[in-house]
Design a protein around this motif. Sequence first.
Motif, PDB file in Angstrom:
ATOM      1  N   GLY A 217     -24.308 -86.278  80.914  1.00 20.19           N
ATOM      2  CA  GLY A 217     -24.031 -87.320  79.931  1.00 20.19           C
ATOM      3  C   GLY A 217     -25.236 -87.718  79.104  1.00 20.19           C
ATOM      4  O   GLY A 217     -25.093 -88.376  78.063  1.00 20.19           O
ATOM      5  N   THR A 220     -28.264 -83.746  75.078  1.00 18.32           N
ATOM      6  CA  THR A 220     -27.825 -83.598  73.699  1.00 18.32           C
ATOM      7  C   THR A 220     -26.863 -82.416  73.569  1.00 18.32           C
ATOM      8  O   THR A 220     -27.124 -81.330  74.085  1.00 18.32           O
ATOM      9  CB  THR A 220     -29.028 -83.371  72.767  1.00 18.32           C
ATOM     10  OG1 THR A 220     -29.932 -84.459  72.914  1.00 18.32           O
ATOM     11  CG2 THR A 220     -28.586 -83.273  71.321  1.00 18.32           C
ATOM     12  N   GLY A 221     -25.741 -82.664  72.920  1.00 15.06           N
ATOM     13  CA  GLY A 221     -24.787 -81.599  72.669  1.00 15.06           C
ATOM     14  C   GLY A 221     -23.857 -81.303  73.825  1.00 15.06           C
ATOM     15  O   GLY A 221     -23.042 -80.377  73.743  1.00 15.06           O
ATOM     16  N   VAL A 222     -23.964 -82.071  74.893  1.00 16.89           N
ATOM     17  CA  VAL A 222     -23.099 -81.857  76.059  1.00 16.89           C
ATOM     18  C   VAL A 222     -22.119 -83.028  76.170  1.00 16.89           C
ATOM     19  O   VAL A 222     -22.509 -84.189  76.072  1.00 16.89           O
ATOM     20  CB  VAL A 222     -23.917 -81.747  77.360  1.00 16.89           C
ATOM     21  CG1 VAL A 222     -23.004 -81.617  78.572  1.00 16.89           C
ATOM     22  CG2 VAL A 222     -24.878 -80.569  77.289  1.00 16.89           C
ATOM     23  N   ASN A 223     -20.853 -82.728  76.354  1.00 19.63           N
ATOM     24  CA  ASN A 223     -19.834 -83.754  76.554  1.00 19.63           C
ATOM     25  C   ASN A 223     -19.768 -84.083  78.045  1.00 19.63           C
ATOM     26  O   ASN A 223     -19.278 -83.285  78.847  1.00 19.63           O
ATOM     27  CB  ASN A 223     -18.471 -83.266  76.047  1.00 19.63           C
ATOM     28  CG  ASN A 223     -17.401 -84.344  76.095  1.00 19.63           C
ATOM     29  OD1 ASN A 223     -17.297 -85.082  77.072  1.00 19.63           O
ATOM     30  ND2 ASN A 223     -16.610 -84.439  75.045  1.00 19.63           N
ATOM     31  N   GLY A 224     -20.281 -85.254  78.402  1.00 20.09           N
ATOM     32  CA  GLY A 224     -20.337 -85.641  79.806  1.00 20.09           C
ATOM     33  C   GLY A 224     -18.976 -85.747  80.460  1.00 20.09           C
ATOM     34  O   GLY A 224     -18.807 -85.420  81.640  1.00 20.09           O
ATOM     35  N   PHE A 225     -17.973 -86.194  79.693  1.00 23.76           N
ATOM     36  CA  PHE A 225     -16.620 -86.318  80.253  1.00 23.76           C
ATOM     37  C   PHE A 225     -16.046 -84.942  80.585  1.00 23.76           C
ATOM     38  O   PHE A 225     -15.404 -84.760  81.627  1.00 23.76           O
ATOM     39  CB  PHE A 225     -15.706 -87.054  79.265  1.00 23.76           C
ATOM     40  CG  PHE A 225     -16.045 -88.509  79.114  1.00 23.76           C
ATOM     41  CD1 PHE A 225     -15.635 -89.440  80.057  1.00 23.76           C
ATOM     42  CD2 PHE A 225     -16.787 -88.946  78.030  1.00 23.76           C
ATOM     43  CE1 PHE A 225     -15.959 -90.781  79.929  1.00 23.76           C
ATOM     44  CE2 PHE A 225     -17.116 -90.284  77.885  1.00 23.76           C
ATOM     45  CZ  PHE A 225     -16.702 -91.207  78.842  1.00 23.76           C
ATOM     46  N   GLU A 226     -16.274 -83.965  79.704  1.00 23.98           N
ATOM     47  CA  GLU A 226     -15.809 -82.607  79.976  1.00 23.98           C
ATOM     48  C   GLU A 226     -16.528 -82.016  81.188  1.00 23.98           C
ATOM     49  O   GLU A 226     -15.923 -81.316  82.001  1.00 23.98           O
ATOM     50  CB  GLU A 226     -16.017 -81.716  78.750  1.00 23.98           C
ATOM     51  CG  GLU A 226     -15.052 -81.991  77.601  1.00 23.98           C
ATOM     52  CD  GLU A 226     -13.604 -81.731  77.967  1.00 23.98           C
ATOM     53  OE1 GLU A 226     -13.337 -80.826  78.789  1.00 23.98           O
ATOM     54  OE2 GLU A 226     -12.727 -82.446  77.447  1.00 23.98           O
ATOM     55  N   ALA A 227     -17.837 -82.309  81.286  1.00 27.92           N
ATOM     56  CA  ALA A 227     -18.606 -81.832  82.436  1.00 27.92           C
ATOM     57  C   ALA A 227     -18.049 -82.417  83.723  1.00 27.92           C
ATOM     58  O   ALA A 227     -17.950 -81.725  84.754  1.00 27.92           O
ATOM     59  CB  ALA A 227     -20.080 -82.205  82.274  1.00 27.92           C
ATOM     60  N   GLU A 228     -17.661 -83.685  83.666  1.00 27.84           N
ATOM     61  CA  GLU A 228     -17.078 -84.331  84.845  1.00 27.84           C
ATOM     62  C   GLU A 228     -15.739 -83.704  85.208  1.00 27.84           C
ATOM     63  O   GLU A 228     -15.461 -83.433  86.395  1.00 27.84           O
ATOM     64  CB  GLU A 228     -16.882 -85.824  84.583  1.00 27.84           C
ATOM     65  CG  GLU A 228     -16.286 -86.567  85.767  1.00 27.84           C
ATOM     66  CD  GLU A 228     -15.948 -88.010  85.443  1.00 27.84           C
ATOM     67  OE1 GLU A 228     -14.791 -88.255  85.018  1.00 27.84           O
ATOM     68  OE2 GLU A 228     -16.815 -88.880  85.615  1.00 27.84           O
TER      69      GLU A 228
END
Length: 257
Positions: A217, A220-228
């Motif tokens: 989260g 930069t450039g990473v969607n934390g919700f998608e990673a979760e």
Amino acid sequence: MEDLVLVAREGKIATVTINRPNQLNALNGATIAALSSTMVELESDDDVRVIILTGSGEKSFVAGADIKEFANYSVEEGKELARKGHETLFNLIENLKKPVIAAVNGFALGGGLELAMSCHVRVASDNARMGLPEVSLGVIPGYGGTQRLPQLVGKGKAMEMIMTAGMIKADDALQWGLVNYVVSQDQLMEKCVEIASKTVANSGVAIATAMKAVNAGFQTGVNGFEAEIDAFGEAFGTDEFSEGTTAFIEKRKPEFK
């Protein structure tokens, strides 16, 4: 020559002590390298689940970097110093698969505060003093201070701490969210062990995955919700998920491997 880093194991908890008390545990190149290799070794040790990081003595966690080492560096050497520090130690700790608890026993200044901030939890003794004094030397924090401090205390407080180059007391650090707890010096390790013991009881695989998702989260450039979402789903395929849910249904304590 004394070891720069000492390691003590008790159960599934390893305590790592930076051992340069005569230099207030200042970080030089050799100490950074020793810490890095120690962390890599402990990460691969199946008998260790949580790491506590502290400094020797009662005066200092880490009183900063060893300025004498880089006082005459060029621009390119300065960039390489920071880049190597990030890769070798500070980012390594932040992205470690095992939780690292900083026991801040006294001064945590410059690289020392940056080291504490790269850990996952911070507990400070009531005599601790924290700050980023780099601008008083004509330089800026170079081991992640300009990035991790705003994440923890907010942009305004981080700007103030960096611009004034001043130290803050442990109680202010607690109020600002820079540390999780403040305790007396004689209770510092006890509090860290208490947190570590609660952590050890849970799934090491799930904890590693959760820490990775939290860190995502802030990238930069990473969607934390998608990673979760991805990490949550992948947990369903682990033996520890099977053990945890089975133990819950059977009304017993899980036995995580």
